[in-house]
Design a protein around this motif. Structure first.
Motif, PDB file in Angstrom:
ATOM      1  N   GLU A  88       3.639  14.242   0.347  1.00 56.63           N
ATOM      2  CA  GLU A  88       4.322  13.622  -0.728  1.00 56.63           C
ATOM      3  C   GLU A  88       4.124  11.935  -0.938  1.00 56.63           C
ATOM      4  O   GLU A  88       4.025  11.497   0.276  1.00 56.63           O
ATOM      5  CB  GLU A  88       6.024  13.689  -0.720  1.00 56.63           C
ATOM      6  CG  GLU A  88       6.310  15.187  -0.626  1.00 56.63           C
ATOM      7  CD  GLU A  88       7.747  15.226  -0.034  1.00 56.63           C
ATOM      8  OE1 GLU A  88       8.471  15.581  -1.380  1.00 56.63           O
ATOM      9  OE2 GLU A  88       8.178  15.120   0.683  1.00 56.63           O
ATOM     10  N   GLU A  89       4.000  11.260  -1.775  1.00 54.39           N
ATOM     11  CA  GLU A  89       3.870   9.936  -1.617  1.00 54.39           C
ATOM     12  C   GLU A  89       5.154   9.202  -1.730  1.00 54.39           C
ATOM     13  O   GLU A  89       6.221   9.709  -2.300  1.00 54.39           O
ATOM     14  CB  GLU A  89       3.216   9.292  -3.026  1.00 54.39           C
ATOM     15  CG  GLU A  89       1.579   9.765  -3.139  1.00 54.39           C
ATOM     16  CD  GLU A  89       0.994   8.835  -4.010  1.00 54.39           C
ATOM     17  OE1 GLU A  89       1.483   7.873  -4.850  1.00 54.39           O
ATOM     18  OE2 GLU A  89      -0.166   9.535  -4.474  1.00 54.39           O
ATOM     19  N   VAL A  90       5.574   8.326  -0.741  1.00 57.81           N
ATOM     20  CA  VAL A  90       6.708   7.365  -0.734  1.00 57.81           C
ATOM     21  C   VAL A  90       6.262   6.127  -0.662  1.00 57.81           C
ATOM     22  O   VAL A  90       5.161   5.708  -0.367  1.00 57.81           O
ATOM     23  CB  VAL A  90       7.455   7.979   0.704  1.00 57.81           C
ATOM     24  CG1 VAL A  90       7.906   9.392   0.678  1.00 57.81           C
ATOM     25  CG2 VAL A  90       6.437   7.654   1.760  1.00 57.81           C
ATOM     26  N   ASP A  91       7.358   5.290  -1.048  1.00 59.61           N
ATOM     27  CA  ASP A  91       7.342   3.921  -1.113  1.00 59.61           C
ATOM     28  C   ASP A  91       7.970   3.238   0.070  1.00 59.61           C
ATOM     29  O   ASP A  91       8.818   3.600   0.907  1.00 59.61           O
ATOM     30  CB  ASP A  91       7.880   3.199  -2.500  1.00 59.61           C
ATOM     31  CG  ASP A  91       6.887   3.740  -3.581  1.00 59.61           C
ATOM     32  OD1 ASP A  91       5.785   3.842  -3.646  1.00 59.61           O
ATOM     33  OD2 ASP A  91       7.399   3.996  -4.636  1.00 59.61           O
ATOM     34  N   MET A 149       0.857  -1.035   0.162  1.00 56.73           N
ATOM     35  CA  MET A 149      -0.197   0.124   0.011  1.00 56.73           C
ATOM     36  C   MET A 149       0.809   1.125   0.113  1.00 56.73           C
ATOM     37  O   MET A 149       2.001   1.284   0.595  1.00 56.73           O
ATOM     38  CB  MET A 149      -1.026  -0.028   1.204  1.00 56.73           C
ATOM     39  CG  MET A 149      -1.816   1.114   1.318  1.00 56.73           C
ATOM     40  SD  MET A 149      -2.970   0.895   2.710  1.00 56.73           S
ATOM     41  CE  MET A 149      -4.488   1.371   1.898  1.00 56.73           C
ATOM     42  N   ALA A 150       0.280   2.386  -0.613  1.00 57.93           N
ATOM     43  CA  ALA A 150       1.180   3.472  -0.696  1.00 57.93           C
ATOM     44  C   ALA A 150       1.181   4.253   0.787  1.00 57.93           C
ATOM     45  O   ALA A 150       0.345   3.937   1.457  1.00 57.93           O
ATOM     46  CB  ALA A 150       0.529   4.380  -1.698  1.00 57.93           C
ATOM     47  N   ARG A 151       2.172   5.022   0.679  1.00 58.53           N
ATOM     48  CA  ARG A 151       2.362   5.641   1.834  1.00 58.53           C
ATOM     49  C   ARG A 151       2.423   7.451   1.727  1.00 58.53           C
ATOM     50  O   ARG A 151       2.814   7.719   0.620  1.00 58.53           O
ATOM     51  CB  ARG A 151       3.482   5.222   2.870  1.00 58.53           C
ATOM     52  CG  ARG A 151       3.339   3.753   3.186  1.00 58.53           C
ATOM     53  CD  ARG A 151       4.310   3.216   3.697  1.00 58.53           C
ATOM     54  NE  ARG A 151       5.135   3.985   4.960  1.00 58.53           N
ATOM     55  CZ  ARG A 151       5.746   3.278   5.872  1.00 58.53           C
ATOM     56  NH1 ARG A 151       5.873   2.031   5.790  1.00 58.53           N
ATOM     57  NH2 ARG A 151       6.154   4.029   6.726  1.00 58.53           N
ATOM     58  N   LEU A 152       2.209   8.066   2.647  1.00 58.73           N
ATOM     59  CA  LEU A 152       2.356   9.509   2.597  1.00 58.73           C
ATOM     60  C   LEU A 152       3.239  10.071   3.526  1.00 58.73           C
ATOM     61  O   LEU A 152       3.354   9.639   4.737  1.00 58.73           O
ATOM     62  CB  LEU A 152       0.923  10.221   2.514  1.00 58.73           C
ATOM     63  CG  LEU A 152      -0.294   9.752   1.774  1.00 58.73           C
ATOM     64  CD1 LEU A 152      -1.725  10.643   2.148  1.00 58.73           C
ATOM     65  CD2 LEU A 152       0.119  10.248   0.352  1.00 58.73           C
ATOM     66  N   LYS A 153       4.232  11.195   2.974  1.00 58.23           N
ATOM     67  CA  LYS A 153       4.892  11.834   3.926  1.00 58.23           C
ATOM     68  C   LYS A 153       4.380  13.137   3.768  1.00 58.23           C
ATOM     69  O   LYS A 153       4.103  13.808   2.992  1.00 58.23           O
ATOM     70  CB  LYS A 153       6.272  11.752   3.420  1.00 58.23           C
ATOM     71  CG  LYS A 153       7.388  12.812   4.255  1.00 58.23           C
ATOM     72  CD  LYS A 153       8.612  12.747   3.463  1.00 58.23           C
ATOM     73  CE  LYS A 153       9.424  13.671   4.339  1.00 58.23           C
ATOM     74  NZ  LYS A 153      10.946  13.676   3.820  1.00 58.23           N
ATOM     75  N   SER A 206       8.135  15.772   9.964  1.00 55.61           N
ATOM     76  CA  SER A 206       7.491  15.018   9.045  1.00 55.61           C
ATOM     77  C   SER A 206       7.015  13.565   9.627  1.00 55.61           C
ATOM     78  O   SER A 206       7.626  13.265  10.755  1.00 55.61           O
ATOM     79  CB  SER A 206       8.355  14.703   7.816  1.00 55.61           C
ATOM     80  OG  SER A 206       8.828  15.800   7.081  1.00 55.61           O
ATOM     81  N   VAL A 207       5.949  13.258   8.928  1.00 55.90           N
ATOM     82  CA  VAL A 207       5.317  11.939   9.556  1.00 55.90           C
ATOM     83  C   VAL A 207       4.948  11.240   8.437  1.00 55.90           C
ATOM     84  O   VAL A 207       4.778  11.625   7.197  1.00 55.90           O
ATOM     85  CB  VAL A 207       4.058  12.178  10.491  1.00 55.90           C
ATOM     86  CG1 VAL A 207       4.565  12.693  12.050  1.00 55.90           C
ATOM     87  CG2 VAL A 207       3.113  12.785   9.836  1.00 55.90           C
ATOM     88  N   ILE A 208       5.129   9.556   8.487  1.00 50.90           N
ATOM     89  CA  ILE A 208       4.782   8.777   7.341  1.00 50.90           C
ATOM     90  C   ILE A 208       3.307   8.243   7.857  1.00 50.90           C
ATOM     91  O   ILE A 208       3.285   7.485   8.971  1.00 50.90           O
ATOM     92  CB  ILE A 208       5.839   7.788   7.292  1.00 50.90           C
ATOM     93  CG1 ILE A 208       7.243   8.615   6.973  1.00 50.90           C
ATOM     94  CG2 ILE A 208       5.447   6.874   5.887  1.00 50.90           C
ATOM     95  CD1 ILE A 208       7.368   9.137   5.589  1.00 50.90           C
TER      96      ILE A 208
END
Length: 60
Positions: free
Chosen positions: A57-60, A1-5, A34-36
């Motif tokens: 931002e989207e992060v993997d 699943m994608a994650r957001l920063k 920042s939080v993920i």
């Protein structure tokens, strides 16, 4: 699943009470912190509420 920063860019001083509470529930307390988080509709909605204070931002 994608994650957001999610990064807080601006201060919450002088903002509405619900915006301050939204930042707190996202886990943001300081500028440039920042939080993920998992990419879920609830998190997207909270980030959208305070979009003028944060960068997402989207992060993997």
């Amino acid at each position: 699943m994608a994650r957001l920063k999610i990064t807080q860019l601006k201060s919450r001083i002088g903002t509405k009470q619900n915006h301050r509470e939204t930042l707190r529930s996202l886990g943001l307390r300081k500028i440039n912190q920042s939080v993920i988080k998992e990419d879920r509709p609830e998190i997207r909605g909270m980030a959208n509420t305070v979009r003028h204070l944060v960068k997402v931002e989207e992060v993997d």
